[in-house]
Design a protein around this motif. Structure first.
Motif, mmCIF file in Angstrom:
data_model
loop_
_atom_site.group_PDB
_atom_site.id
_atom_site.type_symbol
_atom_site.label_atom_id
_atom_site.label_comp_id
_atom_site.label_asym_id
_atom_site.label_seq_id
_atom_site.Cartn_x
_atom_site.Cartn_y
_atom_site.Cartn_z
ATOM 1 N N LYS A 218 -21.332 9.964 -1.686
ATOM 2 C CA LYS A 218 -20.888 8.731 -2.352
ATOM 3 C C LYS A 218 -21.508 7.713 -2.238
ATOM 4 O O LYS A 218 -21.998 7.056 -3.209
ATOM 5 C CB LYS A 218 -19.220 9.027 -2.538
ATOM 6 N N LEU A 222 -24.040 5.089 -4.664
ATOM 7 C CA LEU A 222 -23.474 3.769 -5.315
ATOM 8 C C LEU A 222 -24.682 2.928 -4.631
ATOM 9 O O LEU A 222 -25.076 1.789 -5.021
ATOM 10 C CB LEU A 222 -22.161 3.399 -4.555
ATOM 11 N N ARG A 226 -26.962 0.220 -6.519
ATOM 12 C CA ARG A 226 -26.858 -1.171 -6.297
ATOM 13 C C ARG A 226 -28.500 -1.754 -6.204
ATOM 14 O O ARG A 226 -28.605 -2.768 -6.763
ATOM 15 C CB ARG A 226 -26.239 -1.501 -5.057
ATOM 16 N N LEU A 310 -15.362 9.898 -7.723
ATOM 17 C CA LEU A 310 -16.217 8.801 -8.383
ATOM 18 C C LEU A 310 -15.230 8.404 -9.663
ATOM 19 O O LEU A 310 -14.702 9.033 -10.469
ATOM 20 C CB LEU A 310 -17.419 9.282 -8.751
ATOM 21 N N GLU A 313 -15.859 3.965 -13.470
ATOM 22 C CA GLU A 313 -16.518 2.746 -13.364
ATOM 23 C C GLU A 313 -17.847 2.911 -12.533
ATOM 24 O O GLU A 313 -19.019 2.371 -12.674
ATOM 25 C CB GLU A 313 -15.815 1.345 -12.896
ATOM 26 N N GLU A 314 -17.440 3.733 -11.366
ATOM 27 C CA GLU A 314 -18.749 4.119 -10.672
ATOM 28 C C GLU A 314 -19.451 4.966 -11.290
ATOM 29 O O GLU A 314 -20.920 4.915 -10.960
ATOM 30 C CB GLU A 314 -18.156 4.798 -9.225
ATOM 31 N N TYR A 317 -21.577 3.016 -13.493
ATOM 32 C CA TYR A 317 -22.466 2.520 -12.575
ATOM 33 C C TYR A 317 -23.840 3.186 -12.238
ATOM 34 O O TYR A 317 -25.045 2.608 -11.658
ATOM 35 C CB TYR A 317 -21.771 1.626 -11.414
#
Length: 516
Positions: A218, A222, A226, A310, A313-314, A317
């Motif tokens: 995870k 992310l 990013r 997740l 929102e994730e 993203y």
């Protein structure tokens, strides 16, 4: 009536896609290059301000972590010999060189409070040397060598690493993005998480299967996202580059007509866990992965799935955060599941990635083409993988960022030559059927420290003599063959190089300083 152009196109298509051809054309748009990674070749592990990485820590704390009890303190000494490395790339005539940044060579504390000028200068010099000879730098921001300090804070199991990685990526873009047009966020998330956090094979060798590896998964997704968003919002407009992730995907083929489900599950667990959240239209983890881990977690008496959820929102993203797909591939496996398999995994009471997946796999002995089984030969699996990606992910452009063969290291490496020809031919078959391939990379440019294999397995186009303190590099037969592939833009199955002629820079042809 055929026009001249249509006749030329027909001839080109015939030489590329004709099944009976011994000589096949390689499309001119495909970039051809070679690769390495910082820890595996640079050496100078504590020189000029560089601090300890998890890889340094592992090889020093476990003296025989590698089967030959070696380490990478000196490795191929590329920190001092980078000009020779670039000369080798010029000898081959490559379009690009893929290398990685050492986090602790640039940020000794792991954080951007201190930027190490000596480390910055090393990479700046390497990039300038490449560009001087029209060789594109393809830069991997993270290739497994996390700062040891950050590992002590939990490493890739700590959600704060999403910001830590983002800070490092921003520093890299700021320092080198004026000259680097190809950025790879993270190399091989499955290997990083499964073998580093769920197994004892690569740093940090936590061996917490079914738990730490999923936390890592995870956070890696992310962190990759990013890095992508930072580049997209802050740097892309003026640097005009591209950014993507590299995922290692071996192909799992059903052993029999009864094993399709096992093969599907294996592919989804081993690499769909990362491609699906990024590339699928829906995002999130594959449904079969979520379902199997949740069921196993419930059977083990847990209150929630060991695969961290997740959020919506994730999911949003992460989804779509790659310009192209970086793909590493080496071999394939046969997958199966039967009553004895179910019984075996059913008796595992604790967390286990393998039990969650529930599929066994193996490689038949007749896939071995050399004196070792370090890399087994199944080029048909490469074709099937590329074809699956074409259909599953809307034919996303694929940059093959690693493909290579390990053996004992002889200069006459006919097994490696056979391997490259077979896999390049499989790639051309996929292109003929419509797969969008934009680049191909051999792993690796030179012999390097191959993690638990140390230097017992050699995988370079160039042999490195580790018994000589000067660490001379000598081209293998595969280097001669790859040079001819690049020079002629053809795959000639019968080409035999004259190795009595030293491999030298061909100044009559210039590399193509080009972008995808």
């Amino acid at each position: 009536m055929f026009t001249v152009i249509s006749i030329l196109l027909a001839l080109c298509s015939s030489s590329l896609c004709g099944t009976a051809q011994n000589v096949r054309s390689i499309p001119k748009h495909i970039l051809l290059g070679a690769a390495s990674s910082a820890f595996q070749v640079e050496g100078a592990w504590n020189i000029d301000g560089k601090t300890e990485s998890i890889a340094d820590h592992l090889v020093h704390s476990q003296k025989c972590y590698a089967k030959d009890c070696s380490n990478a303190d000196v490795a191929a000494n590329s920190y001092y010999m980078y000009k020779r490395d670039v000369e080798m790339l010029r000898e081959l005539g490559v379009d690009f060189y893929r290398f990685s940044l050492s986090w602790t060579r640039i940020l000794p504390t792991g954080f951007p409070d201190k930027v190490n000028e000596a480390g910055v200068q090393y990479y700046s010099n390497l990039i300038d040397e490449l560009l001087k000879y029209k060789i594109q730098p393809v830069v991997t921001i993270f290739h497994w060598d996390l700062p040891q300090k950050l590992q002590q804070l939990g490493g890739w199991t700590n959600p704060h690493i999403v910001n830590w990685y983002g800070d490092f990526a921003r520093v890299a873009f700021s320092l080198f993005g004026d000259r680097v047009k190809y950025w790879i966020t993270i190399n091989e998330p499955h290997q990083l998480c499964h073998y580093g956090y769920g197994s004892p094979y690569i740093p940090p060798a936590m061996n917490l299967t079914g738990e730490a590896d999923y936390l890592c998964s995870k956070n890696v997704l992310l962190a990759h996202a990013r890095g992508y968003h930072i580049y997209d919002k802050e740097f892309r407009l003026w640097q005009e580059g591209m950014i993507f992730i590299t995922i290692n995907a071996e192909w799992f083929e059903p052993e029999s007509e009864h094993d399709y489900e096992a093969a599907i599950d294996a592919n989804q667990f081993w690499w769909g866990l990362y491609t699906h959240p990024i590339l699928s239209r829906s995002g999130d983890y594959p449904e079969i992965v979520k379902h199997r881990i949740a069921v196993m977690s419930t059977k083990q008496g847990l209150l929630r799935s060991r695969l961290p959820e997740l959020s919506s929102e994730e999911i949003n993203y992460i989804r779509g955060t790659t310009d192209i797909l970086g793909l590493n591939h080496y071999t394939s496996y046969l997958a199966y599941r039967n009553a004895s398999t179910e019984e075996y995994y059913g008796n595992i009471t604790g967390p286990s990635f393998d039990a969650d997946c529930g599929a066994m796999n193996y490689q038949p002995g007749d896939w071995q083409i050399g004196e070792t089984n370090a890399t087994m030969y199944a080029p048909w699996g490469f074709y099937k993988l590329l074809t699956f990606i074409r259909f599953e992910y809307d034919n996303i452009p694929v940059f093959i960022t690693e493909n290579g063969f390990g053996n004992s290291g002889a200069l006459i490496d006919d097994d490696r030559v056979l391997y490259y020809r077979g896999y390049l031919s499989a790639m051309l078959d996929a292109i003929c059927d419509g797969s969008h391939i934009v680049g191909y990379t051999t792993w690796s440019l030179m012999d390097s420290f191959e993690w638990p294999n140390g230097y017992s397995i050699r995988i370079g186009l160039y042999q490195v003599d580790y018994n000589n303190t000067s660490l001379p590099r000598t081209p293998r037969k595969s280097a001669y063959v790859y040079k001819e592939i690049i020079r002629s833009r053809t795959l000639d199955m019968n080409y035999e190089p004259d190795m009595t002629i030293p491999l030298s820079v061909d100044n009559s042809t210039s590399n193509r300083l080009t972008h995808i």
